[in-house]
Design an enzyme around this catalytic site. Sequence first.
Site, PDB file in Angstrom:
ATOM      1  N   CYS A  50       0.830  -1.218   0.000  1.00 45.36           N
ATOM      2  CA  CYS A  50       0.000   0.000   0.000  1.00 45.36           C
ATOM      3  C   CYS A  50       0.864   1.268   0.000  1.00 45.36           C
ATOM      4  CB  CYS A  50      -0.923  -0.023   1.225  1.00 45.36           C
ATOM      5  SG  CYS A  50      -1.628   1.571   1.671  1.00 45.36           S
ATOM      6  N   CYS A  53       0.375   3.515   3.001  1.00 46.22           N
ATOM      7  CA  CYS A  53       1.020   2.932   4.186  1.00 46.22           C
ATOM      8  C   CYS A  53       2.512   3.238   4.189  1.00 46.22           C
ATOM      9  CB  CYS A  53       0.805   1.416   4.221  1.00 46.22           C
ATOM     10  SG  CYS A  53      -0.933   0.907   4.190  1.00 46.22           S
ATOM     11  N   CYS A 393      -4.775   9.958 -16.348  1.00 43.60           N
ATOM     12  CA  CYS A 393      -5.792   9.070 -15.776  1.00 43.60           C
ATOM     13  C   CYS A 393      -6.221   7.994 -16.778  1.00 43.60           C
ATOM     14  CB  CYS A 393      -6.994   9.913 -15.338  1.00 43.60           C
ATOM     15  SG  CYS A 393      -8.515   8.995 -15.093  1.00 43.60           S
ATOM     16  N   CYS A 396      -9.925   8.048 -17.668  1.00 47.47           N
ATOM     17  CA  CYS A 396     -10.226   9.155 -18.576  1.00 47.47           C
ATOM     18  C   CYS A 396      -9.876   8.779 -20.011  1.00 47.47           C
ATOM     19  CB  CYS A 396      -9.449  10.404 -18.164  1.00 47.47           C
ATOM     20  SG  CYS A 396      -9.735  10.940 -16.454  1.00 47.47           S
TER      21      CYS A 396
END
Length: 490
Positions: A50, A53, A393, A396
């Site tokens: 992560c 994290c 993105c 997108c």
Amino acid sequence: MNLMRGLIIFSGFLLSSILAESVVDLSDSDFDSSVAEYDSALIMFYAPWCGHCKKLKPEFEKAAKSLLKEDPPVVLAKVDCTEAGKDTCNKFGVSGYPTLKIFRNGEVSKEYNGPRDSAGIVKYMKSQVGPSSKDLSSEEVFNNFISKDEVVVVGFFETETDLKGKFIQIANKLREKVNFGHTTSKSVIDKYNYKNNVVLYRPKYLSNKFEPDFVVFDGEESLSALDSFITSNYHGLVGYRQKENMEAFKPPYVGVYYNVDYVKNPKGTNYWRNRVLKVAKSVVGLTLAINNKDDFQHEVSEYGLEFVPDDKPIVLARSLDNKKYIMKDEFSVENLELFIHDFQNGDIEPYIKSEAIPKDNSSPVKVAVAKNFDDIVINNGVDTLVEFYAPWCGHCKNLAPIYEQVAEKLQDEAVSLVKMDATANDVPSIFDVRGFPTLYWLPKDGKTKPIRYEGGRDLNDFVNYIASKATDELKGFDRSGKPKEGKDEL
């Protein structure tokens, strides 16, 4: 005697071991037994892969070292939800990473919703330990408390009064943001002569000749009056804005950005702050603050500036309607005074982050930039679907050809499909854009607030939505999105 000495040595050894580890690693096999031994603990449930994290880990470890030195100590621990702590994570309903929870004596006390930087974690967790207001039982304890490097609020109570009850209530309410202490010590009360009153003390490193080092409460004995007293005086004339307190600095706001460092260069830091204070003492209706230029480089970039020079501060402002302003003149007391005057009187132009207006905007999907947004989206006289996207993105990119097809399909209708790169242009404040792509529907009447598009992402989904929402029924489609007789099928 030997047994007691042995226990003390063992306790010291145990604390030293924890300090050396900083953040304790827990697993399914030892979680319950270990956490039950801690008076207070902050547990991070994480996954090694992560990204959030990984970003939190060094801040978490730094906070852990500081909090273990508190009395009583606060333990910070972590659980790997992908390996040895799977069952524990399931037990506590962990569904995202990182998830942080506060435990007291082995039981979940509350979700952690505080800051994610080390200083913020330390301040938040210190507020969770013990009573909301510290008992300042002697002059030594009192002096140590008001010597903290942060704002503290102290209640002096010679007798039990309504004010003391209200003070404890406000301490309970604001304990996560403010350090509270109270004293009934006769020697302290007699020495400072505050009988049944409340005093806010500012940290010594912010001491200046333009405002007092402490403020005495003189309002009515009510929660709202105490709240207002603390809020209005907490940051003084010119606050020190940091990541963990930035929400307290609301527009209209003027920020001064430079190399703020109260650890390595307090004298240089206050050299510039004092010049801001000189102006601030005569300013009303405005929030002013100094900002570390490195901590807020992202804000500097939002104003189209690449960096803050080392020699002098820059000044940036936001109005109540969230427009941005830049002081273009070199920093000086006189220029800052003039800038604030013009800013408050609306005599300067706001800064707009915008790409250049396209020379050719004849394609089915119109391109909006900040400079032409009102013309292309707000005041175009037709119903409009606008997409806010980011060039990088993936979602997108997947949407782009479909969006183009929708625009081509409806190019003879009184509907406009528009797109805007939200990373290169300022997005108007009426649109809440937190991820990409975000789409909004705007009826042509201009009176209805923009409606977030929550529908599907294929051609039929868009056509059906637009057909049902259009102010005037489409020429080629009925309200359900079906082609009218004589029109081409989708």
